[in-house]
Design a protein around this motif. Structure first.
Motif, mmCIF file in Angstrom:
data_model
loop_
_atom_site.group_PDB
_atom_site.id
_atom_site.type_symbol
_atom_site.label_atom_id
_atom_site.label_comp_id
_atom_site.label_asym_id
_atom_site.label_seq_id
_atom_site.Cartn_x
_atom_site.Cartn_y
_atom_site.Cartn_z
ATOM 1 N N ARG A 71 -5.595 -15.596 0.968
ATOM 2 C CA ARG A 71 -5.275 -14.641 -0.107
ATOM 3 C C ARG A 71 -5.583 -13.182 0.253
ATOM 4 N N PRO A 72 -6.772 -12.888 0.823
ATOM 5 C CA PRO A 72 -6.992 -11.477 1.188
ATOM 6 C C PRO A 72 -6.009 -11.000 2.257
ATOM 7 N N MET A 73 -5.581 -11.936 3.126
ATOM 8 C CA MET A 73 -4.610 -11.580 4.162
ATOM 9 C C MET A 73 -3.279 -11.203 3.524
ATOM 10 N N ARG A 74 -2.928 -11.903 2.452
ATOM 11 C CA ARG A 74 -1.694 -11.573 1.734
ATOM 12 C C ARG A 74 -1.784 -10.162 1.154
ATOM 13 N N GLU A 75 -2.976 -9.818 0.631
ATOM 14 C CA GLU A 75 -3.161 -8.457 0.091
ATOM 15 C C GLU A 75 -3.009 -7.412 1.194
ATOM 16 N N VAL A 76 -3.557 -7.724 2.368
ATOM 17 C CA VAL A 76 -3.447 -6.823 3.520
ATOM 18 C C VAL A 76 -1.968 -6.656 3.901
ATOM 19 N N ALA A 77 -1.248 -7.778 3.949
ATOM 20 C CA ALA A 77 0.186 -7.738 4.293
ATOM 21 C C ALA A 77 0.951 -6.904 3.268
ATOM 22 N N ARG A 78 0.641 -7.122 1.988
ATOM 23 C CA ARG A 78 1.312 -6.362 0.925
ATOM 24 C C ARG A 78 1.027 -4.881 1.052
ATOM 25 N N TYR A 79 -0.239 -4.561 1.304
ATOM 26 C CA TYR A 79 -0.613 -3.152 1.418
ATOM 27 C C TYR A 79 0.158 -2.488 2.560
ATOM 28 N N ALA A 80 0.108 -3.112 3.742
ATOM 29 C CA ALA A 80 0.726 -2.498 4.923
ATOM 30 C C ALA A 80 2.242 -2.410 4.770
ATOM 31 N N SER A 81 2.855 -3.403 4.093
ATOM 32 C CA SER A 81 4.332 -3.360 3.979
ATOM 33 C C SER A 81 4.805 -2.290 3.010
ATOM 34 N N LYS A 82 3.909 -1.739 2.200
ATOM 35 C CA LYS A 82 4.301 -0.607 1.350
ATOM 36 C C LYS A 82 4.787 0.561 2.211
ATOM 37 N N PHE A 83 4.363 0.573 3.484
ATOM 38 C CA PHE A 83 4.712 1.679 4.378
ATOM 39 C C PHE A 83 5.910 1.332 5.258
ATOM 40 N N GLU A 84 6.536 0.204 4.931
ATOM 41 C CA GLU A 84 7.602 -0.342 5.764
ATOM 42 C C GLU A 84 8.709 0.676 6.055
ATOM 43 N N LYS A 85 9.041 1.495 5.050
ATOM 44 C CA LYS A 85 10.153 2.430 5.253
ATOM 45 C C LYS A 85 9.924 3.350 6.463
ATOM 46 N N PHE A 86 8.658 3.554 6.817
ATOM 47 C CA PHE A 86 8.386 4.445 7.946
ATOM 48 C C PHE A 86 8.848 3.858 9.265
ATOM 49 N N TRP A 87 8.824 2.543 9.385
ATOM 50 C CA TRP A 87 9.343 1.995 10.634
ATOM 51 C C TRP A 87 10.791 1.523 10.512
#
Lengths: 108, 108
Positions: A71-87
C-alpha cells in the motif's frame, strides 16, 4: 505515510528486502540469508520498513514471518506519476521530431 | 540516483517545493515565499533537491532561477510501478467479487 515510505526506500538494502518479499513471505532468517550484513542489522532495516507500513510481521509458532504490504508503494507510485507529463511531454516532442525527420526523408 | 531521490522526497517541505516548481521555474525568493520557514532553511532544502537531481539552478543576472528536473521522479515512478501487480491483483479480485454478486442477483 509518504514521509516514512520515501525515507524507508532511500536505502538500497531496504529496497532489496522489499524486492525479496515481493516474491513471497519469508521468515526473518531466510530473508537475511543473502545479505552480507549481520542479522541484527537486517532486523533494524526490517523495523524501519514495518514502521513505514511496507512490511507486515506474523507470528507462526516460534518464527516470525514477514510479508510485503504494497500500500505505501502504491502511494509512492501515485505521487511520482503526478509528474508524468514531464516525461511524456518530452517523449511527445521526441516523437514529433522523429516524424518530422521521416517526412523530410520521404520528400527526398 | 534512487537513494538520493527517495531521501530528498521524504520531507514534506521538499515535496512542496517540487510541486511548486512543477508549475514552472521560480526565483529562489519567489519559491520561498509561501513557506513559513527562513530563506536559509528553504535554501538548504533546495540544495538537497539539487543533489538528488530533482532541481536545476540557472543564473539569470543576479538571480538564481530554479526549475524542476523530473528525471529522478520518473525513476521513482518506474521503481514503485514494478510492484503494481500487488494492488491490481487485489483490484482484480474485487472486480471478480462484484461480477459474482451481480450474477447472483440476476439469478433471483
Amino acid at each position: 505515510m509518504l514521509d516514512a515510505a520515501f525515507s524507508a526506500l532511500s536505502d538500497p538494502t531496504r529496497r532489496a528486502i522489499v524486492e525479496r518479499l515481493a516474491r513471497g513471505p519469508r521468515r526473518v532468517t531466510e530473508l537475511a540469508e543473502p545479505f552480507e550484513i549481520s542479522l541484527a542489522a537486517v532486523s533494524k532495516h526490517i523495523q524501519v520498513l514495518e514502521r513505514a507500513g511496507l512490511v507486515k510481521r506474523k507470528r507462526e509458532g516460534r518464527e516470525h514471518v514477514l510479508s510485503l504490504d504494497a500500500r505505501p508503494m502504491r502511494e509512492v507510485a501515485r505521487y511520482a506519476s503526478k509528474f508524468e507529463k514531464f516525461w511524456t511531454e518530452r517523449l511527445d516532442r521526441f516523437e514529433a521530431f522523429v516524424v518530422a525527420v521521416e517526412k523530410e526523408k520521404e520528400k527526398k
